[in-house]
Write an enzyme that holds these catalytic residues in place. Sequence first.
Site, short mmCIF file in Angstrom:
data_model
loop_
_atom_site.label_atom_id
_atom_site.label_comp_id
_atom_site.label_asym_id
_atom_site.label_seq_id
_atom_site.Cartn_x
_atom_site.Cartn_y
_atom_site.Cartn_z
N HIS A 1 30.35 14.86 4.61
CA HIS A 1 31.13 15.21 3.57
C HIS A 1 31.01 14.17 2.29
O HIS A 1 31.02 13.20 2.48
CB HIS A 1 32.55 15.49 3.86
CG HIS A 1 32.80 16.20 5.02
ND1 HIS A 1 34.01 16.29 5.83
CD2 HIS A 1 32.17 17.19 5.61
CE1 HIS A 1 33.85 17.08 6.94
NE2 HIS A 1 32.51 17.87 6.65
N GLU B 1 28.61 11.39 9.78
CA GLU B 1 29.06 11.15 10.91
C GLU B 1 27.94 11.08 12.02
O GLU B 1 26.62 11.16 11.40
CB GLU B 1 29.69 12.61 11.63
CG GLU B 1 31.08 12.95 10.84
CD GLU B 1 31.11 14.36 11.05
OE1 GLU B 1 32.60 14.71 10.83
OE2 GLU B 1 30.45 15.17 11.16
N GLU C 1 34.82 11.52 16.69
CA GLU C 1 34.84 12.82 15.97
C GLU C 1 35.00 13.70 16.97
O GLU C 1 35.24 13.58 18.29
CB GLU C 1 33.56 12.95 15.55
CG GLU C 1 33.71 12.58 13.74
CD GLU C 1 34.92 13.72 13.05
OE1 GLU C 1 34.98 14.73 13.76
OE2 GLU C 1 35.22 13.51 11.92
N GLU D 1 35.43 17.20 -2.69
CA GLU D 1 34.82 16.82 -1.67
C GLU D 1 33.84 18.07 -1.08
O GLU D 1 34.18 19.15 -1.02
CB GLU D 1 35.63 16.47 -0.26
CG GLU D 1 34.93 16.40 0.98
CD GLU D 1 36.05 16.53 2.17
OE1 GLU D 1 35.66 15.95 3.26
OE2 GLU D 1 36.95 17.07 2.02
N GLU E 1 32.64 8.60 13.56
CA GLU E 1 32.70 8.42 12.30
C GLU E 1 33.27 7.10 11.64
O GLU E 1 34.26 6.59 12.24
CB GLU E 1 33.33 9.73 11.26
CG GLU E 1 33.32 9.35 10.03
CD GLU E 1 34.07 10.54 9.23
OE1 GLU E 1 34.93 10.09 8.13
OE2 GLU E 1 34.08 11.66 9.78
N ARG F 1 31.31 19.58 1.30
CA ARG F 1 31.26 19.48 2.71
C ARG F 1 30.00 19.98 3.51
O ARG F 1 29.74 19.88 4.70
CB ARG F 1 32.40 20.10 3.36
CG ARG F 1 33.88 19.71 2.88
CD ARG F 1 34.92 20.56 3.45
NE ARG F 1 35.11 20.74 4.53
CZ ARG F 1 35.61 19.68 5.54
NH1 ARG F 1 36.07 18.66 5.04
NH2 ARG F 1 35.72 20.08 6.69
N GLU G 1 30.66 10.39 3.82
CA GLU G 1 31.41 10.34 5.20
C GLU G 1 30.35 11.06 6.27
O GLU G 1 30.42 11.87 6.96
CB GLU G 1 32.66 11.33 5.38
CG GLU G 1 33.73 10.81 4.60
CD GLU G 1 34.95 11.81 4.56
OE1 GLU G 1 36.14 11.29 4.31
OE2 GLU G 1 34.82 12.99 4.97
N ASP H 1 0.75 -1.16 -0.07
CA ASP H 1 -0.01 0.18 -0.01
C ASP H 1 0.86 1.16 -0.02
O ASP H 1 1.43 1.70 1.16
CB ASP H 1 -0.82 -0.11 1.25
CG ASP H 1 -1.93 1.03 1.46
OD1 ASP H 1 -1.84 2.00 0.52
OD2 ASP H 1 -2.39 1.28 2.49
#
Length: 469
Positions: free
Chosen positions: A270, A132, A213, A358, A221, A360, A130, A51
Amino acid sequence: MAAADVLKKIKQENVKFVDLRFTDTKGKEQHVSVPTSAFDKTKFTEGHAFDGSSIEGWKGINASDMLLFPDPNTANIDPFMEEKTLILTCNVVDPTDGKGYDRDPRTIANRAEKYLKTTGIGDTIYFGPEPEFFVFDSITWTSGMSGSSVNINSEEAEWDSHNEHDGGNVGHRPRVKGGYFPVPPVDSLQDLRSEMCLILEEMGVPVEVHHHEVAGAGQNEIGTKFSSLTQRADWTQILKYVVMNTAHRFGKTATFMPKPILNDNGTGMHVHQSIWKGGKNMFAGKKYANLSDTALYYIGGIIKHGKALNAITNPSTNSYKRLVPGFEAPVMLAYSAKNRSAAIRIPYVATDKARRIEVRFPDPMANPYLAFSALMMAGLDGIQNKIHPGEAETRDLYDLSAKEEAKIPQVAATLPEALEALKVDREFLTAGGVFSDDFIDSFIDLKMEEVTRLRMTPHPIEFDMYYSL
């Protein structure tokens, strides 16, 4: 794996249930379990009905029938269920036309990968997120007519120093912003993270690193390997499932909220990315930081569409309690090598194979299927229209004057601002039919419900600021 391989695995490993999983618009996995006695090859060819009207932001009750089609390549034994259970990640299909459901995030990710190939820019895009997360000992909250409150219990927290515990208060804990990264006993979560990593490896998600972290009260992390768009989104969902359930098994609680704690670091995700074609990294070149024009234009697209992207990469009201200027948050839409104050960083790498960018500003509230697809679409728009990002930033962007700051574009300050940006800046997402206007409208409506709920709720800090005026 093929469907036949999955059926063989079920028989060989004496599996009792097959758990069919899919991800809703908000990014939460949903599931339905089927006894193996009722599971055969027709589930792969005809699907499993459910559903769709009960899923937030999906079909209305007048058009609710939907089908789950399992991907045999995602077969995994669930490590947390008492009865042996096989997990299969599914795409959602609308039975009225037999096509992938327009609002199914994994279907959108599939379309994004296909679109990349049609552009001729590349045949594969790799993502390495990445995410966290925080691990607490317990948490309680309430919000109602009688008032609102939240209380976090963490033996790693600075505020726990004066509390008594059975067996005594050990006294070893990170200071505020001091979690990166002392050895145990200050880091009390080593064994928990190690267990998470072992389970991830068992489930086919390669682990590269784990650590505490920066935030003192249980921020962690786990770094896992990059992969192609849809598979990497699948792996991100597995990671969140493993983190939450392993913490639960240890008698703790995990959250991916971007900003659960005042005055300590928030939680980001990131996202590393690169485009490849014919086995060649299209981001490697001879320009700034050994990037190619393709990579620079990709960055330009992300900067241009940054605020619209925020609606998808930072899709919670809580996300913007992390993205606050002046508090070491990646709010400046600029790029730089090594400089972690820029929203887009070019990591130092030893070879062109590892050349990447990367981004962030995203956080793990983002639905990974949608976030990775949206980032790619913004980048491709930058490449197709040769949007150069300008000069790289070498300054500490956390330490600019107001005049200097005003010259640099910034991320959205609130979720309503991001949603408004998405409302008007969406054409880059709908290219090639990857995202539809219908989906974007439904996404904005769904998220505005969250905005309205928060707007209507008196906040405890307002009593502190206004009660006696």
